[in-house]
Write a protein that holds these residues in place. Structure first.
Motif, mmCIF file in Angstrom:
data_model
loop_
_atom_site.group_PDB
_atom_site.id
_atom_site.type_symbol
_atom_site.label_atom_id
_atom_site.label_comp_id
_atom_site.label_asym_id
_atom_site.label_seq_id
_atom_site.Cartn_x
_atom_site.Cartn_y
_atom_site.Cartn_z
ATOM 1 N N ARG A 198 -28.559 -27.461 30.946
ATOM 2 C CA ARG A 198 -28.044 -26.920 29.689
ATOM 3 C C ARG A 198 -28.090 -28.018 28.636
ATOM 4 N N ALA A 246 -18.091 -9.391 27.121
ATOM 5 C CA ALA A 246 -17.481 -10.414 26.280
ATOM 6 C C ALA A 246 -18.058 -11.790 26.584
ATOM 7 N N LYS A 247 -18.675 -11.937 27.748
ATOM 8 C CA LYS A 247 -19.299 -13.221 28.091
ATOM 9 C C LYS A 247 -20.660 -13.288 27.419
ATOM 10 N N ILE A 248 -20.735 -14.021 26.291
ATOM 11 C CA ILE A 248 -21.948 -13.992 25.472
ATOM 12 C C ILE A 248 -22.963 -15.033 25.894
ATOM 13 N N HIS A 249 -22.598 -15.940 26.785
ATOM 14 C CA HIS A 249 -23.587 -16.874 27.307
ATOM 15 C C HIS A 249 -23.165 -17.295 28.712
ATOM 16 N N ASN A 250 -23.974 -18.149 29.336
ATOM 17 C CA ASN A 250 -23.742 -18.522 30.729
ATOM 18 C C ASN A 250 -22.914 -19.786 30.889
ATOM 19 N N PHE A 251 -22.275 -20.255 29.842
ATOM 20 C CA PHE A 251 -21.645 -21.561 29.865
ATOM 21 C C PHE A 251 -20.159 -21.502 29.498
ATOM 22 N N ASP A 252 -19.484 -20.397 29.831
ATOM 23 C CA ASP A 252 -18.080 -20.244 29.458
ATOM 24 C C ASP A 252 -17.188 -21.325 30.065
ATOM 25 N N ASP A 253 -17.540 -21.834 31.239
ATOM 26 C CA ASP A 253 -16.730 -22.856 31.899
ATOM 27 C C ASP A 253 -17.324 -24.254 31.738
ATOM 28 N N ASP A 254 -18.215 -24.402 30.798
ATOM 29 C CA ASP A 254 -18.909 -25.668 30.575
ATOM 30 C C ASP A 254 -17.944 -26.720 30.019
ATOM 31 N N ASP A 255 -17.944 -27.921 30.613
ATOM 32 C CA ASP A 255 -17.080 -28.988 30.108
ATOM 33 C C ASP A 255 -17.770 -29.853 29.062
ATOM 34 N N ASP A 275 -17.082 -7.466 30.882
ATOM 35 C CA ASP A 275 -18.183 -8.373 31.186
ATOM 36 C C ASP A 275 -19.036 -8.677 29.974
#
Length: 292
Positions: free
Chosen positions: A86, A45-54, A43
């Motif tokens: 964002r 490794a997810k450095i921000h809240n926008f990993d799935d951001d297009d 967990d």
């Protein structure tokens, strides 16, 4: 009668912003989670809240801007849409240390990443932010986009000494978030434009009551509220200011020196007011006869 522009003097940062800035670089992140013991696996490794951001612009922001252009929305609606949006802030490499190579040539030894800031037309510092990933490289090909919530971008602007947050410079619609709205966004509070602020109008009216020659005052949008799209279309919001027009209705009989003294006294009185300092970015004063 003539109109006189003015900008309130610098004010101390509101407590919430100062506290947030003081906490930067501390032992915990903004959610209060300790940095100690973190790894880059699982967990963490997810450095921000926008990993799935297009990378596309926030739908709420686009709708708010469309409403503003159509005359059905408002500046406050656009700023409100940023509360959960964002954005991308640009950072660029900045040479920190240089060394001489074996052949006598200068070579980069160390480079830091720095936020990009701009100078507004009135000399103030502004920080650009972009609502889509595509808009940023079109403006600055060498800048790296960093995804953050708009509230965090506003806090970064304050930390950099920027009074303006400029959304999508060079794009079809450029929207300027002025200092009071930047502060409100950084504190995650609602923002009301100064020309619609009933509490501010009451405070300024009370101060004007100390000057007998002032019969009443009126707060209106200033000339700097409006902006223009790239195609020249007028937009009733998003301008850099002055955003507040104060109309003073004066009794007859004042000469030029008396008017000048009165306006200077009023501006000094307003500048000492905490509410005025927090909620007014810049003003222009228009003088009218009380009979008008």
């Amino acid at each position: 009668m003539a109109s006189e522009p003015g900008t309130p003097p610098s004010r101390q940062l509101p407590g919430h912003i100062a506290a947030a800035l003081a906490g930067a670089g501390g032992a915990t992140d903004s959610a209060g989670r300790p940095w100690a013991g973190r790894s880059l696996a699982g967990d963490d490794a997810k450095i921000h809240n926008f990993d799935d951001d297009d990378g596309t612009a926030d739908a709420g922001y686009l709708a708010a801007v469309a409403g503003l252009r159509a005359g059905t929305g408002s500046e406050s609606s656009v700023v409100a849409s940023l509360a959960t949006a964002r954005v991308f802030i640009p950072i660029v490499a900045q040479l920190a240390e240089e060394e001489e190579s074996a052949h006598g040539l200068q070579a980069d030894k160390q480079a830091d990443m720095a936020l990009v800031t701009l100078k507004a037309a009135d000399g103030r510092t502004a920080m650009p932010a972009f609502t889509s990933a595509a808009a940023l490289p079109a403006w600055h090909p060498e800048a790296r986009p960093v995804a953050v919530y708009a509230a965090r971008a506003a806090l970064s602007a304050v930390a950099e000494g920027a009074e303006l947050l400029v959304l999508d410079p060079g794009a079809d619609v450029t929207f300027v978030v002025r200092r009071p709205a930047v502060w409100a966004l950084a504190q995650q509070q609602d923002w009301v434009p100064s020309y619609l602020d009933a509490d501010l109008a009451a405070e300024m009216g009370r101060a004007a009551g100390s000057f007998p020659a002032v019969r009443r005052i009126e707060l209106l949008p200033g000339r700097g509220v409006a902006s223009r799209a790239a195609d020249g279309t007028a937009i009733p919001g998003g301008g850099a200011g002055p955003e507040l027009q104060v109309v003073l209705y004066l009794e007859d009989g004042l000469d030029a020196a008396g008017v000048q003294q009165l306006v200077a006294g009023l501006q000094a009185e307003w500048s000492r007011n905490v509410l005025f300092g927090e909620r007014v970015d810049s003003i222009e004063i228009k003088l009218r006869r009380a009979a008008e």
